[in-house]
Scaffold this active site. Structure first.
Site, mmCIF file in Angstrom:
data_model
loop_
_atom_site.group_PDB
_atom_site.id
_atom_site.type_symbol
_atom_site.label_atom_id
_atom_site.label_comp_id
_atom_site.label_asym_id
_atom_site.label_seq_id
_atom_site.Cartn_x
_atom_site.Cartn_y
_atom_site.Cartn_z
ATOM 1 N N ASP A 115 0.773 -1.360 0.023
ATOM 2 C CA ASP A 115 -0.027 0.031 -0.239
ATOM 3 C C ASP A 115 0.951 1.240 -0.083
ATOM 4 O OD1 ASP A 115 -2.432 -1.308 0.077
ATOM 5 O OD2 ASP A 115 -2.220 -1.516 2.407
ATOM 6 N N ASP A 133 -6.942 -1.210 -4.613
ATOM 7 C CA ASP A 133 -8.080 -1.043 -3.641
ATOM 8 C C ASP A 133 -8.997 0.193 -4.355
ATOM 9 O OD1 ASP A 133 -6.935 -2.557 -1.877
ATOM 10 O OD2 ASP A 133 -5.673 -1.046 -0.963
#
Length: 167
Positions: A115, A133
């Site tokens: 991330d 995401d």
């Protein structure tokens, strides 16, 4: 059965963009390192997640493998059999497929998800996320719009396309 490959190209584009950006983060940044893009709003922050959204179910990789494979099979099946002549539905499913596959690849090959998109919204430090995401979120929003649109069209057909206006 005719398959519209353009939707798989969208999913592939999402997947390639996701994996390329994650590769850049892994190659160029140390975990925890942060690059300020827009002060107090947007940062690139190297982070790893061994769970689902917000770190839930950390370390339950077997569960993610099973769920993701089932979801991807369902998306492909639905896209090929039920979303015919529904371009918005297919676009939403393409985003969902690309996003699911992007994080699945991380879990299989890294045992964690990379991330890096770090935002502060009204001083709230939103959980760090990635392109996959984002694609999943866009896919869900588009899916809701497509379902709402489809429901409205079915109701209009059931009512004989009659629209009454009250003055």
């Amino acid at each position: 059965m005719e398959v519209s490959f353009v939707y798989y190209i969208i999913a592939l584009f999402v997947l390639l963009l996701d994996q390329w950006t994650k590769w850049l983060i892994v190659q160029k940044m140390n975990i925890g390192e942060q690059i300020e893009i827009i002060p107090n709003f947007f940062y690139i922050t190297s982070h790893r997640n061994r769970g689902a959204a917000w770190g839930m179910l950390e370390g339950q990789m077997w569960l993610f493998y099973i769920i993701t494979v089932i979801v991807m099979i369902g998306i492909i099946y639905y896209m090929n059999h039920y979303a015919k002549d529904k371009p918005l539905m297919k676009i939403s499913l393409a985003f969902l497929l690309g996003g699911a596959l992007g994080n699945f690849i991380d879990r299989v090959f890294r045992q964690e998800v990379v991330d890096f998109i770090n935002t502060y919204i009204f001083s709230y430090d939103f959980p760090i996320f990635n392109i996959a995401d984002s694609a999943l979120t866009i896919g869900v929003v588009l899916l809701m719009v497509a379902m709402f649109k489809e429901d409205r069209e079915e109701k209009e057909k059931a009512n004989g396309n009659s629209r009454t206006h009250h003055s």
